[in-house]
Design an enzyme around this catalytic site. Sequence first.
Site, PDB file in Angstrom:
ATOM      1  N   ASP A   1      -1.795   6.349   6.423  1.00  0.00           N
ATOM      2  CA  ASP A   1      -2.849   5.511   5.855  1.00  0.00           C
ATOM      3  C   ASP A   1      -3.169   4.438   6.900  1.00  0.00           C
ATOM      4  O   ASP A   1      -2.462   3.451   7.025  1.00  0.00           O
ATOM      5  CB  ASP A   1      -2.364   4.873   4.550  1.00  0.00           C
ATOM      6  CG  ASP A   1      -3.362   3.859   3.989  1.00  0.00           C
ATOM      7  OD1 ASP A   1      -4.446   3.679   4.578  1.00  0.00           O
ATOM      8  OD2 ASP A   1      -3.040   3.250   2.937  1.00  0.00           O
TER       9      ASP A   1
ATOM     10  N   TRP B   1       0.829  -1.209   0.000  1.00  0.00           N
ATOM     11  CA  TRP B   1       0.000   0.000   0.000  1.00  0.00           C
ATOM     12  C   TRP B   1       0.858   1.250   0.000  1.00  0.00           C
ATOM     13  O   TRP B   1       0.540   2.244  -0.663  1.00  0.00           O
ATOM     14  CB  TRP B   1      -0.996  -0.019   1.149  1.00  0.00           C
ATOM     15  CG  TRP B   1      -2.060  -1.053   0.931  1.00  0.00           C
ATOM     16  CD1 TRP B   1      -2.266  -2.176   1.661  1.00  0.00           C
ATOM     17  CD2 TRP B   1      -3.025  -1.080  -0.133  1.00  0.00           C
ATOM     18  NE1 TRP B   1      -3.309  -2.902   1.123  1.00  0.00           N
ATOM     19  CE2 TRP B   1      -3.786  -2.259   0.030  1.00  0.00           C
ATOM     20  CE3 TRP B   1      -3.310  -0.231  -1.215  1.00  0.00           C
ATOM     21  CZ2 TRP B   1      -4.823  -2.607  -0.840  1.00  0.00           C
ATOM     22  CZ3 TRP B   1      -4.350  -0.573  -2.080  1.00  0.00           C
ATOM     23  CH2 TRP B   1      -5.089  -1.747  -1.880  1.00  0.00           C
TER      24      TRP B   1
ATOM     25  N   LYS C   1     -12.532  -2.057   6.515  1.00  0.00           N
ATOM     26  CA  LYS C   1     -11.803  -2.982   7.386  1.00  0.00           C
ATOM     27  C   LYS C   1     -12.414  -2.934   8.798  1.00  0.00           C
ATOM     28  O   LYS C   1     -13.133  -3.829   9.176  1.00  0.00           O
ATOM     29  CB  LYS C   1     -10.312  -2.640   7.405  1.00  0.00           C
ATOM     30  CG  LYS C   1      -9.520  -3.174   6.212  1.00  0.00           C
ATOM     31  CD  LYS C   1      -9.676  -2.390   4.950  1.00  0.00           C
ATOM     32  CE  LYS C   1      -8.960  -3.005   3.776  1.00  0.00           C
ATOM     33  NZ  LYS C   1      -8.112  -2.075   3.030  1.00  0.00           N
TER      34      LYS C   1
HETATM   35  C1  LIG Z   1      -7.488  -1.672   1.852  1.00  0.00           C
HETATM   36  C2  LIG Z   1      -6.372  -0.681   1.899  1.00  0.00           C
HETATM   37  C3  LIG Z   1      -6.229   0.331   0.949  1.00  0.00           C
HETATM   38  C4  LIG Z   1      -7.153   0.461  -0.244  1.00  0.00           C
HETATM   39  O1  LIG Z   1      -8.333   0.978   0.152  1.00  0.00           O
HETATM   40  P1  LIG Z   1      -9.487   1.329  -0.916  1.00  0.00           P
HETATM   41  O2  LIG Z   1     -10.585   1.748  -0.025  1.00  0.00           O
HETATM   42  O3  LIG Z   1      -9.752   0.091  -1.694  1.00  0.00           O
HETATM   43  O4  LIG Z   1      -8.990   2.414  -1.775  1.00  0.00           O
HETATM   44  C5  LIG Z   1      -5.196   1.219   1.090  1.00  0.00           C
HETATM   45  N1  LIG Z   1      -4.348   1.146   2.124  1.00  0.00           N
HETATM   46  C6  LIG Z   1      -4.436   0.166   3.055  1.00  0.00           C
HETATM   47  C7  LIG Z   1      -3.446   0.123   4.179  1.00  0.00           C
HETATM   48  C8  LIG Z   1      -5.453  -0.772   2.971  1.00  0.00           C
HETATM   49  O5  LIG Z   1      -5.563  -1.737   3.895  1.00  0.00           O
END
Ligand SMILES: *Cc1c(COP(=O)(O)O)cnc(C)c1O
Length: 360
Positions: free
Chosen positions: A172, A102, A196
Amino acid sequence: MASVINFSPGPAALPREVMQQAQNEFLDWRGTGMSVMEVSHRSAEFIELAAQSEADLRELMAIPDNYRVLFLQGGATLQFCAVPLNLASPEQTADYVITGSWGKKAKSEGERFVQINVAADAADSSYTTVPDPQSWQLSEGATYLHLTPNETIGGVEMHEIPNVSDAPVVADMSSTLLSRPVDVSRFGVIYAGAQKNVGQAGLTLVIVRDDLLGHASQQTPGITNYKVMADKDSMWNTPPTYAWYMASLVFRWLKEQGGLQVISDRNDVKAAKLYAAIDGSGFYSNPVDVRYRSRMNIPFTLQDAALDAVFLQESKEAGLVNLKGHRSVGGMRASIYNAIPEQGVDALTAFMANFENRHG
Ligand SMILES: *Cc1c(COP(=O)(O)O)cnc(C)c1O
């Protein structure tokens, strides 16, 4: 199938009580005779939901008053672009620490809008550790430092946020938000896709320190402009009302559980049990540096990869679903977010021991 334990990395399991409440009021929300998804975001009822959900999140996370909370769309992925658009101009430099897939994607999207200095990259460990923060090559006067505190695919988590840069930290937190208390004041921006730990797909949370508003590049679309959205309480355009509603139920559920410290303690117990089962086996293994093992996403491989398909088939028959590892890593991955109870982990470790007995 009556009921399963869903170890999906996202969209992921939601608390049973939340799903039941959503079901109970699906057709008649708060006596309106309509589903929440049918009412205007400008209605008094929805505005009250929005305000209450923000208040609940602020209370859960102890968000200081000088931070704004935005309820947006586009996923964490849109934030990969929104962050540089809001915080930097194209000739400025931002530091990125890359500890997995990511972070890599954040960089490749972000570098279209800002100069990126990769301060550290764990590629040579195949993304199984966090490079020592003292070794990060930070740039002078960086506009921000971008981190991915929990890498969902590799299962690598920074349990502490290193205090090594004067630049605002942008994190993030898609797969770690609400899994533990965090000191929000350590961050300039926290963002997370909801699917999540927060709720369902379609909602993205952004928590931004208010002095960082109002610096967006001229070409920033309104929908990604933090100030535009903050000024309109996230209703500059139609927000993802149903996803927002689901998050509001999850916030309530978290409060009923006793808040984030209680949740965090539970998550510690769950993760410790699963890692103990892996480490104690000689049949399963997890490649991540023990100092940086994720409490949310736990990848593991079997001694013999030829057994992967059998493991997946038999675990599914036992009601333990979505254990397949990410295609880039292989093996298995158990995501044990807040909604997975300790008994869910116990069921998994019991299955693993039984499988090892028969196939090890
Ligand atoms: C799932 C995830 C993403 C992607 O998220 P989207 O909502 O699909 O854009 C980005 N960063 C992390 C750490 C994730 O777990």
